[in-house]
Each structure stands twice: as C-alpha cells, then as structure tokens.
Design an enzyme around this catalytic site. Sequence first.
Site, short mmCIF file in Angstrom:
data_model
loop_
_atom_site.label_atom_id
_atom_site.label_comp_id
_atom_site.label_asym_id
_atom_site.label_seq_id
_atom_site.Cartn_x
_atom_site.Cartn_y
_atom_site.Cartn_z
CG HIS A 296 5.19 10.79 -1.26
ND1 HIS A 296 4.53 9.69 -1.94
CD2 HIS A 296 4.30 11.23 -0.31
CE1 HIS A 296 3.28 9.36 -1.28
NE2 HIS A 296 3.11 10.55 -0.32
CG HIS B 279 0.86 6.06 4.01
ND1 HIS B 279 -0.36 5.41 3.65
CD2 HIS B 279 0.75 7.41 3.61
CE1 HIS B 279 -1.08 5.96 2.98
NE2 HIS B 279 -0.47 7.30 3.03
#
Length: 290
Positions: A40, A82
Amino acid sequence: MYARVVAATLAAALGTAAVLLSPTSDARAREDGVPVVIAHRGASAYAPENTLAAIDKAAELGFSWVENDVQRTKDGELVVLHDDSLQRTTNVEDVFPGRAPWKVRDFTAAEIARLDAGSWFSPAYAGARVPTLQQYMRRVEHNHEKLLLEIKNPELYPGIEQQTLKLLGNEGWLDGRHLGRLVVQSFSADSVRAVHELKPAVTTAYLGTPTVAQLPGLARFTDLVNPSYGSLSRGYVSAVHVFHGPHGRRLKLFAWTVNDAAGTRMVAAYGVDGIITNKPDVVRAALGSD
C-alpha cells in the site's frame, strides 16, 4: 426471477472448490489459493508513502504488486500523492509558508519538485521527492512490479481519467504485455466507469463497500470491488464473487488496509482475492507464504 437466479448462482459459487486462474494477471484471482499481497503506497510502513523509495522497498522485500495515488498539479502534471494537501507528507509549510492550505492543485509541478517528501518519515529519507506519475511508472517498470493505481479525488481534476490513460499509454502500459500488471481504481464510480469507457481492456476496481443490490450495476464496468477490511464478512465476499465483470470474469475483492496477522487470517478465511497492506512482510508471514 432475478432473486432466484442470484440465489442459484450464489449456491453454485459457494459449492465451487477451485477458482480458475487467468494466465495474464494474478490481480484476477488468488495465487495458489493464497490472496495476492499488495504493498500500500509502496511498503509504506518502512519508507515514506508514495515515494520511489517505498516501491523500491517493496521490491527489496520481494513483492510485485504496489499501490499508489495520482493527482494533478496547477499546471497539469500528474503526481503521486495520497492527500489533496501537501502538508502532511512534505515540508511545504517551510518552503511556502504563506500558501495554506497547501493543496496539490494550487502548486506547479516545479514547486512540488522542490519539496522534501521523506524527512517527515525518517531522516534517512531526507530529500526524497514527490514523484511525477511518469517517474513513478518508469521505476515500477524498472523494478518489474505491477500496479494498483488509484485516481484520487477525481472531482477536483476534471478529465484526469483520460490524462492518466494517455500517460500510461505513452509509457507502454496499455499493451497486452502490461495490461495484466495494471488495475485502475477509484472511490468514484463515475471515475471507474469513465476509465472503462475510455479503455475497455483495462482492469478496473471500485473502492468501497457497495451494497449487494448495487453490485449488478457496478459489474457493468468494474472487475474488482475493494472494500475496507473492517466492513467485510464471509457472506459479503461470497456475494461479490457471484457477479461477473465487464470482461466476463468473476468479480474479485481486495481488502484494505490490513497490517497484522489476525486481520490477515480473518480476511483470508473470508476468501478475499487480495490484501492491501502497509506491512506486506507481516501479511505474507501470516499467510504462511514466506
């Protein structure tokens, strides 16, 4: 009639002892009955998230699948980050103190390239940069990795789906050799649908936990449903597996973000096809696949 068909199909799915693996992509099924492990934002427990160092660390640990996030700068460059703000993972407050709230879309690519994206994580990563998507794709290719790419906040960046696909095509990632190494996902169903309509051959994923009633509609344009692991049950995973996506394959499910052994064993027992994690080595050990 529809309810009877779904019930019959579910019963058949639950009675199936094995899943046929596609020869082109381990994103489409569990490898040897074990969920695929996806690093991730790279191996983000061990290197600053979404940096080249994080995907290098994933490769060093022996993981082929990495996940990242793409957004767009003020002057139209695609970058890997992100948050919609630069504040948490760079030194933007120090470099540009008067420009709060430091949104990605308010800075040019050249300005973002000046930022330190590693020191917040560890002094060992001081000087790491926010990569452009082009830089990121070239490192993924260099590392022989596979990519789960999230289009982040598409409502902020009109047309980002087409722009992302164009860049992927320019980098050679939309040919037959690469399509099995690529999944494009989003929390926005409209964004996922747009990707599918623009490039139907691309494997797509919807992020979230849609209701079972929503699955037939999503299955028209998405190949995977990727929910938070805390929202899952064995019954829900089985319900997702009933449906077939736009490429005629059974819908798959990747669970996020699982970082411990107990969570790993739980979702593996549910039958998930992939596990997205900041600690891929911990997940691999819990699966017994070292």
